[in-house]
Write an enzyme that holds these catalytic residues in place. Structure first.
Site, PDB file in Angstrom:
ATOM      1  N   ARG A 176       0.844  -1.310  -0.011  1.00 55.25           N
ATOM      2  CA  ARG A 176      -0.057   0.109   0.148  1.00 55.25           C
ATOM      3  C   ARG A 176       0.885   1.090  -0.211  1.00 55.25           C
ATOM      4  O   ARG A 176       1.912   1.276   0.262  1.00 55.25           O
ATOM      5  CB  ARG A 176      -1.013  -0.112   1.272  1.00 55.25           C
ATOM      6  CG  ARG A 176      -0.333   0.354   2.587  1.00 55.25           C
ATOM      7  CD  ARG A 176      -1.559   0.547   3.547  1.00 55.25           C
ATOM      8  NE  ARG A 176      -2.659  -0.444   3.683  1.00 55.25           N
ATOM      9  CZ  ARG A 176      -3.740  -0.506   3.648  1.00 55.25           C
ATOM     10  NH1 ARG A 176      -4.417   0.864   3.576  1.00 55.25           N
ATOM     11  NH2 ARG A 176      -4.633  -1.132   3.665  1.00 55.25           N
ATOM     12  N   GLY A 177       0.344   2.307  -0.685  1.00 56.18           N
ATOM     13  CA  GLY A 177       1.039   3.475  -0.565  1.00 56.18           C
ATOM     14  C   GLY A 177       0.116   4.579  -0.243  1.00 56.18           C
ATOM     15  O   GLY A 177      -0.970   4.413   0.541  1.00 56.18           O
ATOM     16  N   LYS A 178       0.251   5.889  -0.493  1.00 55.87           N
ATOM     17  CA  LYS A 178      -0.414   7.027   0.213  1.00 55.87           C
ATOM     18  C   LYS A 178      -1.927   7.071  -0.458  1.00 55.87           C
ATOM     19  O   LYS A 178      -3.031   6.800   0.265  1.00 55.87           O
ATOM     20  CB  LYS A 178       0.165   8.012  -0.335  1.00 55.87           C
ATOM     21  CG  LYS A 178       0.257   9.122   0.966  1.00 55.87           C
ATOM     22  CD  LYS A 178       0.810  10.507   0.483  1.00 55.87           C
ATOM     23  CE  LYS A 178       1.930  10.953   1.525  1.00 55.87           C
ATOM     24  NZ  LYS A 178       3.134  11.689   0.982  1.00 55.87           N
ATOM     25  N   VAL A 202      -4.169   0.846  -2.762  1.00 54.98           N
ATOM     26  CA  VAL A 202      -3.956  -0.434  -1.862  1.00 54.98           C
ATOM     27  C   VAL A 202      -3.678  -1.699  -3.050  1.00 54.98           C
ATOM     28  O   VAL A 202      -4.466  -1.248  -4.023  1.00 54.98           O
ATOM     29  CB  VAL A 202      -4.925  -0.769  -0.982  1.00 54.98           C
ATOM     30  CG1 VAL A 202      -4.748  -2.083  -0.405  1.00 54.98           C
ATOM     31  CG2 VAL A 202      -5.234   0.180   0.152  1.00 54.98           C
ATOM     32  N   VAL A 203      -2.708  -2.289  -3.097  1.00 46.88           N
ATOM     33  CA  VAL A 203      -2.723  -3.615  -3.947  1.00 46.88           C
ATOM     34  C   VAL A 203      -3.115  -4.914  -3.105  1.00 46.88           C
ATOM     35  O   VAL A 203      -2.506  -4.869  -2.182  1.00 46.88           O
ATOM     36  CB  VAL A 203      -1.179  -3.631  -4.473  1.00 46.88           C
ATOM     37  CG1 VAL A 203      -1.195  -4.449  -5.436  1.00 46.88           C
ATOM     38  CG2 VAL A 203      -0.999  -1.972  -5.111  1.00 46.88           C
ATOM     39  N   ASP A 255      10.002   7.639 -10.513  1.00 48.02           N
ATOM     40  CA  ASP A 255       9.885   7.014  -9.428  1.00 48.02           C
ATOM     41  C   ASP A 255      10.398   5.450  -9.329  1.00 48.02           C
ATOM     42  O   ASP A 255      10.034   4.812  -8.642  1.00 48.02           O
ATOM     43  CB  ASP A 255       8.333   7.067  -8.842  1.00 48.02           C
ATOM     44  CG  ASP A 255       8.076   6.849  -7.286  1.00 48.02           C
ATOM     45  OD1 ASP A 255       9.004   7.375  -6.468  1.00 48.02           O
ATOM     46  OD2 ASP A 255       6.916   6.428  -6.992  1.00 48.02           O
TER      47      ASP A 255
HETATM   48  P1  ADP Z   1       2.188   2.991  -5.167  1.00 46.23           P
HETATM   49  O1  ADP Z   1       1.635   3.968  -6.078  1.00 46.23           O
HETATM   50  O2  ADP Z   1       1.039   3.193  -3.747  1.00 46.23           O
HETATM   51  O3  ADP Z   1       3.453   3.280  -4.471  1.00 46.23           O
HETATM   52  P2  ADP Z   1       2.347   0.438  -6.167  1.00 46.23           P
HETATM   53  O4  ADP Z   1       2.037   0.296  -7.673  1.00 46.23           O
HETATM   54  O5  ADP Z   1       3.873   1.040  -6.006  1.00 46.23           O
HETATM   55  O6  ADP Z   1       1.556   1.720  -5.451  1.00 46.23           O
HETATM   56  O7  ADP Z   1       2.095  -0.554  -5.602  1.00 46.23           O
HETATM   57  C1  ADP Z   1       2.339  -0.788  -4.027  1.00 46.23           C
HETATM   58  C2  ADP Z   1       3.060  -1.861  -3.618  1.00 46.23           C
HETATM   59  O8  ADP Z   1       2.236  -2.934  -3.954  1.00 46.23           O
HETATM   60  C3  ADP Z   1       4.471  -2.478  -4.523  1.00 46.23           C
HETATM   61  O9  ADP Z   1       5.354  -1.879  -3.981  1.00 46.23           O
HETATM   62  C4  ADP Z   1       4.610  -3.942  -4.447  1.00 46.23           C
HETATM   63  O10 ADP Z   1       5.008  -4.251  -3.069  1.00 46.23           O
HETATM   64  C5  ADP Z   1       3.003  -4.165  -4.460  1.00 46.23           C
HETATM   65  N1  ADP Z   1       2.696  -4.531  -6.109  1.00 46.23           N
HETATM   66  C6  ADP Z   1       2.367  -3.450  -6.882  1.00 46.23           C
HETATM   67  N2  ADP Z   1       1.960  -4.190  -8.042  1.00 46.23           N
HETATM   68  C7  ADP Z   1       2.162  -5.446  -7.785  1.00 46.23           C
HETATM   69  C8  ADP Z   1       1.897  -6.439  -8.796  1.00 46.23           C
HETATM   70  N3  ADP Z   1       1.667  -6.300 -10.305  1.00 46.23           N
HETATM   71  N4  ADP Z   1       2.328  -7.838  -8.344  1.00 46.23           N
HETATM   72  C9  ADP Z   1       2.671  -7.932  -7.028  1.00 46.23           C
HETATM   73  N5  ADP Z   1       2.699  -6.832  -6.010  1.00 46.23           N
HETATM   74  C10 ADP Z   1       2.325  -5.513  -6.566  1.00 46.23           C
HETATM   75 MG    MG Z   2       5.145   2.317  -5.509  1.00 48.63          MG
END
Ligand code: ADP
Ligand code: MG
Length: 324
Positions: free
Chosen positions: A38-40, A43-44, A153
Site C-alpha cells: 500500500r502507498g499513500k 492499496v494493492v 519513481d
Molecule cells: P504506490 O503508488 O502506492 O506506491 P505501487 O503500484 O507501487 O503503488 O504498489 C504498491 C506495492 O504493491 C508495490 O511496492 C508492491 O509491493 C505491490 N505491488 C504492486 N503491483 C504489484 C504486482 N503487479 N504484483 C505484485 N505486487 C505488486
Molecule cells: Mg510504489
C-alpha cells in the site's frame, strides 16, 4: 509527493486510455486473497480470476485525494501502462474496474515481491544475480525512454520480481509519477521519495530521461551494499546528501563490492544529468557482462549492440563466444 500543478499534455500527462473501465461488480469475477502493498493513495491486493484461476494484483486507486478529483491521474497511469504494453519489463495491465471510491487496475502479478527485500536482507544477492537484474531494469528503462516516457519513481519498492527464489525476472511497476517528455515545454516540479530523488528534481531543474538513470544508480548501490546511499536522519539531511552527491565509496559496506560495480555506480550518481550515461550506454558497461555466462535473450543483445563502443570503450566479450 507533489504532482505538477498543470495538467494534460503540457505536464506530460496522457489523457486517453484504451482499456475499458468496467462498472460491473469485481467480486463476481475475482476472489480477493490478501494485501500485497500500500502507498499513500493506493492499496494493492492479490486476487484470483474465478473463471481461470489466474492470479492478478489489483491496484485500488482512490478517485478523490485531498478533496480533489484525481480521475485524470488514474487514466494517465493506465495510458502509460498501455504505451508500455510491449515492454516485457513493465507489468501488464489486464483490465480495469470502477467502484464508488476507486478505479481498480488488474495488473499482471509479480509473485517474487519487491527487490527492496534483497536490499535490506542480511543476505545480499551475489553480484552475478544483481547484474542480471540491473540489465533487465536498464532494458525496461531504455524501452520506456524510447517512447519518451520517464518513470521518475524508480526505487527498489517499484521493481518487482516474477519469482522470489531463485530470483525471477524484474517487472517495473507504479507509473503514478511517470511522464511523457518533450511534447510541450519542459517538465519540472515533480517530487518522488527523498532518498531516491535526483538532484535536478530538488533544484526544480528540467527533468529528462537522465533522472531515471540516477535512480538506477541508487538501486544498484542498495543491491550491492544493502544500504541507502543518501538517507539521512531527517528529510533535510537526506536532501542535502543528494544535492551534494555525498557518497562515500570507501566504507565498510563496499569492502566486498567489485571495482567494476563501484565504477558503474560512480558514473550514474553524478550531479549533472547530461554527464550520466543513457540506459543504452549503461548496457555496455563491462560490469554487467563480466559474470554473465549464460546466453541472454535477443532483445537484450540488440540494445547492447546499438550502444557498443560509445561511452565505455570496447564492449565486453559476448558470453556466447566463450562457449565456442
Ligand atoms: P504506490 O503508488 O502506492 O506506491 P505501487 O503500484 O507501487 O503503488 O504498489 C504498491 C506495492 O504493491 C508495490 O511496492 C508492491 O509491493 C505491490 N505491488 C504492486 N503491483 C504489484 C504486482 N503487479 N504484483 C505484485 N505486487 C505488486
Ligand atoms: Mg510504489
Amino acid at each position: 509527493r507533489r504532482l505538477d500543478s498543470r495538467s494534460g499534455p503540457a505536464a506530460g500527462l496522457l489523457c486517453e486510455c484504451q482499456t475499458p473501465i468496467s462498472t460491473e461488480p469485481m467480486e463476481s469475477v475475482y476472489e480477493f486473497t490478501g494485501e500485497l502493498g500500500r502507498g499513500k493513495f493506493a492499496v494493492v491486493k492479490r486476487c484470483v480470476e474465478k473463471a481461470t484461476g489466474k492470479v492478478f494484483a489489483a491496484k485500488f486507486l482512490r478517485k478523490r485525494r485531498r478533496g480533489r478529483d484525481c480521475r485524470a491521474e488514474v487514466i494517465h497511469e493506465m495510458a502509460v501502462l498501455e504505451t508500455a504494453r510491449n515492454n516485457a519489463r513493465v507489468v501488464n495491465l489486464h483490465a480495469a474496474y470502477e467502484t464508488d471510491h476507486d478505479i481498480v487496475l488488474m495488473l499482471e502479478y509479480a509473485a517474487g515481491g519487491e527487490i527492496f527485500d534483497h536490499c535490506m536482507s542480511e543476505e545480499l544477492l551475489p553480484e552475478a544475480q544483481i547484474t542480471r537484474l540491473i540489465r533487465q531494469t536498464l532494458e525496461g528503462v531504455h524501452h520506456l525512454h524510447q517512447s519518451s516516457l520517464v518513470h521518475l519513481d524508480l526505487k527498489p519498492q517499484n521493481i518487482l520480481l516474477t519469482c522470489l527464489s531463485p530470483p525471477g525476472d524484474i517487472k517495473i511497476v507504479d507509473f503514478g509519477l511517470a511522464r511523457r517528455l518533450g511534447a510541450v515545454g519542459e517538465l519540472r516540479e515533480i517530487l518522488g521519495t527523498p532518498e531516491y530523488v535526483a538532484p535536478e528534481i530538488l533544484n526544480y531543474e528540467p527533468i529528462t530521461t537522465a533522472t531515471d538513470l540516477w535512480s538506477v544508480g541508487v538501486i544498484t548501490y542498495m543491491l550491492v551494499t544493502g544500504e541507502s546511499p543518501f538517507v539521512g536522519d531527517d528529510k533535510q539531511e537526506t536532501y542535502l546528501n543528494v544535492s551534494q552527491v555525498n557518497v562515500d565509496y570507501s566504507m565498510e559496506a563496499f569492502s566486498r563490492v567489485s571495482e567494476l560495480a563501484v565504477d558503474f555506480i560512480r558514473k550514474l550518481l553524478v550531479k549533472t544529468p547530461e554527464d550520466r550515461p543513457t540506459a543504452a550506454e549503461c548496457m555496455s558497461h563491462p560490469w554487467l557482462w563480466q559474470l554473465c555466462l549464460s546466453p541472454e535473450p535477443a532483445s537484450t543483445r540488440s540494445v547492447r549492440e546499438r550502444s557498443c563502443g560509445t561511452k565505455w570503450g570496447a564492449p565486453a566479450e559476448d558470453p556466447e563466444d566463450k562457449e565456442n
